[in-house]
Design a protein around this motif. Structure first.
Motif, mmCIF file in Angstrom:
data_model
loop_
_atom_site.group_PDB
_atom_site.id
_atom_site.type_symbol
_atom_site.label_atom_id
_atom_site.label_comp_id
_atom_site.label_asym_id
_atom_site.label_seq_id
_atom_site.Cartn_x
_atom_site.Cartn_y
_atom_site.Cartn_z
ATOM 1 N N GLU A 88 81.201 87.906 40.866
ATOM 2 C CA GLU A 88 79.813 88.342 41.071
ATOM 3 C C GLU A 88 79.131 87.500 42.151
ATOM 4 O O GLU A 88 78.441 88.036 43.010
ATOM 5 C CB GLU A 88 79.015 88.261 39.768
ATOM 6 N N LEU A 89 79.340 86.190 42.106
ATOM 7 C CA LEU A 89 78.733 85.318 43.116
ATOM 8 C C LEU A 89 79.275 85.628 44.506
ATOM 9 O O LEU A 89 78.530 85.704 45.476
ATOM 10 C CB LEU A 89 78.971 83.850 42.770
ATOM 11 N N ARG A 90 80.573 85.819 44.585
ATOM 12 C CA ARG A 90 81.194 86.139 45.883
ATOM 13 C C ARG A 90 80.694 87.480 46.400
ATOM 14 O O ARG A 90 80.410 87.639 47.575
ATOM 15 C CB ARG A 90 82.711 86.137 45.770
ATOM 16 N N LYS A 91 80.589 88.450 45.522
ATOM 17 C CA LYS A 91 80.135 89.775 45.929
ATOM 18 C C LYS A 91 78.701 89.711 46.441
ATOM 19 O O LYS A 91 78.365 90.352 47.438
ATOM 20 C CB LYS A 91 80.242 90.750 44.758
ATOM 21 N N CYS A 92 77.864 88.922 45.777
ATOM 22 C CA CYS A 92 76.479 88.778 46.224
ATOM 23 C C CYS A 92 76.406 88.112 47.595
ATOM 24 O O CYS A 92 75.614 88.511 48.438
ATOM 25 C CB CYS A 92 75.675 87.953 45.212
ATOM 26 N N ARG A 93 77.228 87.102 47.808
ATOM 27 C CA ARG A 93 77.191 86.354 49.066
ATOM 28 C C ARG A 93 77.864 87.088 50.217
ATOM 29 O O ARG A 93 77.364 87.096 51.322
ATOM 30 C CB ARG A 93 77.857 84.991 48.895
ATOM 31 N N GLU A 94 79.021 87.686 49.949
ATOM 32 C CA GLU A 94 79.832 88.206 51.045
ATOM 33 C C GLU A 94 80.007 89.717 51.017
ATOM 34 O O GLU A 94 80.654 90.276 51.893
ATOM 35 C CB GLU A 94 81.204 87.529 51.028
ATOM 36 N N GLY A 95 79.478 90.373 50.015
ATOM 37 C CA GLY A 95 79.549 91.827 49.991
ATOM 38 C C GLY A 95 80.839 92.420 49.473
ATOM 39 O O GLY A 95 81.094 93.594 49.675
ATOM 40 N N GLY A 96 81.673 91.675 48.826
ATOM 41 C CA GLY A 96 82.894 92.257 48.269
ATOM 42 C C GLY A 96 83.965 91.227 48.012
ATOM 43 O O GLY A 96 83.809 90.056 48.323
ATOM 44 N N LEU A 97 85.060 91.683 47.454
ATOM 45 C CA LEU A 97 86.185 90.805 47.157
ATOM 46 C C LEU A 97 87.207 90.901 48.283
ATOM 47 O O LEU A 97 87.429 91.973 48.842
ATOM 48 C CB LEU A 97 86.832 91.208 45.832
ATOM 49 N N PRO A 98 87.857 89.795 48.618
ATOM 50 C CA PRO A 98 88.825 89.817 49.705
ATOM 51 C C PRO A 98 90.142 90.465 49.273
ATOM 52 O O PRO A 98 90.435 90.584 48.093
ATOM 53 C CB PRO A 98 89.047 88.330 49.993
ATOM 54 N N VAL A 99 90.922 90.871 50.271
ATOM 55 C CA VAL A 99 92.281 91.331 50.002
ATOM 56 C C VAL A 99 93.115 90.083 49.729
ATOM 57 O O VAL A 99 93.096 89.121 50.496
ATOM 58 C CB VAL A 99 92.840 92.120 51.203
ATOM 59 N N LEU A 100 93.826 90.091 48.631
ATOM 60 C CA LEU A 100 94.564 88.905 48.206
ATOM 61 C C LEU A 100 95.933 88.831 48.862
ATOM 62 O O LEU A 100 96.584 89.860 49.066
ATOM 63 C CB LEU A 100 94.737 88.931 46.688
ATOM 64 N N PRO A 101 96.405 87.610 49.155
ATOM 65 C CA PRO A 101 97.767 87.475 49.676
ATOM 66 C C PRO A 101 98.802 87.841 48.606
ATOM 67 O O PRO A 101 98.502 87.880 47.416
ATOM 68 C CB PRO A 101 97.868 85.996 50.050
ATOM 69 N N THR A 102 100.016 88.085 49.047
ATOM 70 C CA THR A 102 101.087 88.537 48.157
ATOM 71 C C THR A 102 101.327 87.579 46.995
ATOM 72 O O THR A 102 101.486 88.009 45.853
ATOM 73 C CB THR A 102 102.394 88.722 48.954
ATOM 74 N N LYS A 103 101.338 86.278 47.259
ATOM 75 C CA LYS A 103 101.584 85.308 46.178
ATOM 76 C C LYS A 103 100.490 85.375 45.122
ATOM 77 O O LYS A 103 100.772 85.279 43.923
ATOM 78 C CB LYS A 103 101.679 83.892 46.746
ATOM 79 N N ALA A 104 99.251 85.546 45.547
ATOM 80 C CA ALA A 104 98.143 85.651 44.595
ATOM 81 C C ALA A 104 98.283 86.916 43.754
ATOM 82 O O ALA A 104 98.048 86.890 42.542
ATOM 83 C CB ALA A 104 96.811 85.637 45.329
ATOM 84 N N ARG A 105 98.669 88.010 44.385
ATOM 85 C CA ARG A 105 98.858 89.256 43.633
ATOM 86 C C ARG A 105 99.988 89.112 42.618
ATOM 87 O O ARG A 105 99.887 89.585 41.491
ATOM 88 C CB ARG A 105 99.125 90.417 44.592
ATOM 89 N N ARG A 106 101.067 88.444 42.999
ATOM 90 C CA ARG A 106 102.182 88.224 42.063
ATOM 91 C C ARG A 106 101.739 87.376 40.877
ATOM 92 O O ARG A 106 102.123 87.628 39.735
ATOM 93 C CB ARG A 106 103.349 87.558 42.779
ATOM 94 N N PHE A 107 100.952 86.341 41.149
ATOM 95 C CA PHE A 107 100.436 85.491 40.075
ATOM 96 C C PHE A 107 99.579 86.323 39.120
ATOM 97 O O PHE A 107 99.704 86.203 37.896
ATOM 98 C CB PHE A 107 99.632 84.320 40.641
ATOM 99 N N ILE A 108 98.704 87.160 39.678
ATOM 100 C CA ILE A 108 97.826 87.985 38.844
ATOM 101 C C ILE A 108 98.646 88.928 37.976
ATOM 102 O O ILE A 108 98.378 89.078 36.780
ATOM 103 C CB ILE A 108 96.819 88.762 39.716
ATOM 104 N N VAL A 109 99.657 89.554 38.549
ATOM 105 C CA VAL A 109 100.504 90.468 37.775
ATOM 106 C C VAL A 109 101.220 89.702 36.659
ATOM 107 O O VAL A 109 101.263 90.154 35.508
ATOM 108 C CB VAL A 109 101.511 91.203 38.687
ATOM 109 N N GLY A 110 101.762 88.533 36.960
ATOM 110 C CA GLY A 110 102.416 87.714 35.939
ATOM 111 C C GLY A 110 101.456 87.301 34.839
ATOM 112 O O GLY A 110 101.776 87.388 33.641
ATOM 113 N N PHE A 111 100.268 86.865 35.229
ATOM 114 C CA PHE A 111 99.255 86.478 34.255
ATOM 115 C C PHE A 111 98.872 87.676 33.388
ATOM 116 O O PHE A 111 98.720 87.549 32.167
ATOM 117 C CB PHE A 111 98.016 85.910 34.968
ATOM 118 N N ASP A 112 98.717 88.839 34.004
ATOM 119 C CA ASP A 112 98.350 90.033 33.246
ATOM 120 C C ASP A 112 99.434 90.426 32.245
ATOM 121 O O ASP A 112 99.129 90.913 31.160
ATOM 122 C CB ASP A 112 98.050 91.194 34.189
#
Length: 134
Positions: A88-112
């Motif tokens: 929410e803070l990032r969206k307010c400041r920068e107008g949206g969420l960034p595209v995540l790098p591949t390693k971050a996406r893999r971490f998110i999938v593993g965590f999920d």
């Protein structure tokens, strides 16, 4: 408590669908601007859905049978509420969420996937609460 257990059970089904398909959602969010996922179910909306879920799980505090369960609930709630607030803070400041790098996406999938196990356990306890004789 039984009504909240029903709510948790229904909401957990939605959460399991989200978490077991997070790899596909991440692909859609990183894809074209006109993607259905960006229009109808953005990353920030997903964070909001998860934050509300974990708040509901915290409300069900008496349902959790041991200190271990309560620690699990608190840890996941802190992670998700923190991610939601940061988004929410990032969206307010920068107008949206960034595209995540591949390693971050893999971490998110593993965590999920790990979280999906916790969600299934929560559903099991909610079912036990619903079926408990009053």
């Amino acid at each position: 408590m039984r009504i909240l257990a029903f709510a948790i059970l229904a909401y957990t089904a939605v959460m399991l669908v989200i978490h077991l398909s997070s790899w596909k959602l991440l692909q859609k969010w990183a894809g074209a601007e006109d993607s259905w996922a960006r229009r109808l179910f953005s990353a920030q909306v997903a964070l909001r859905v998860e934050a509300v879920y974990w708040l509901l799980v915290l409300v069900m505090w008496p349902l959790w049978p041991s200190a271990g369960w309560k620690v699990l609930v608190v840890v996941f709630a802190i992670i998700h509420l923190g991610a939601w607030a940061a988004g929410e803070l990032r969206k307010c400041r920068e107008g949206g969420l960034p595209v995540l790098p591949t390693k971050a996406r893999r971490f998110i999938v593993g965590f999920d996937l790990v979280e999906a196990v916790a969600l299934a356990a929560i559903a099991w306890l909610a079912v036990a609460q619903v079926l408990q004789v009053a």
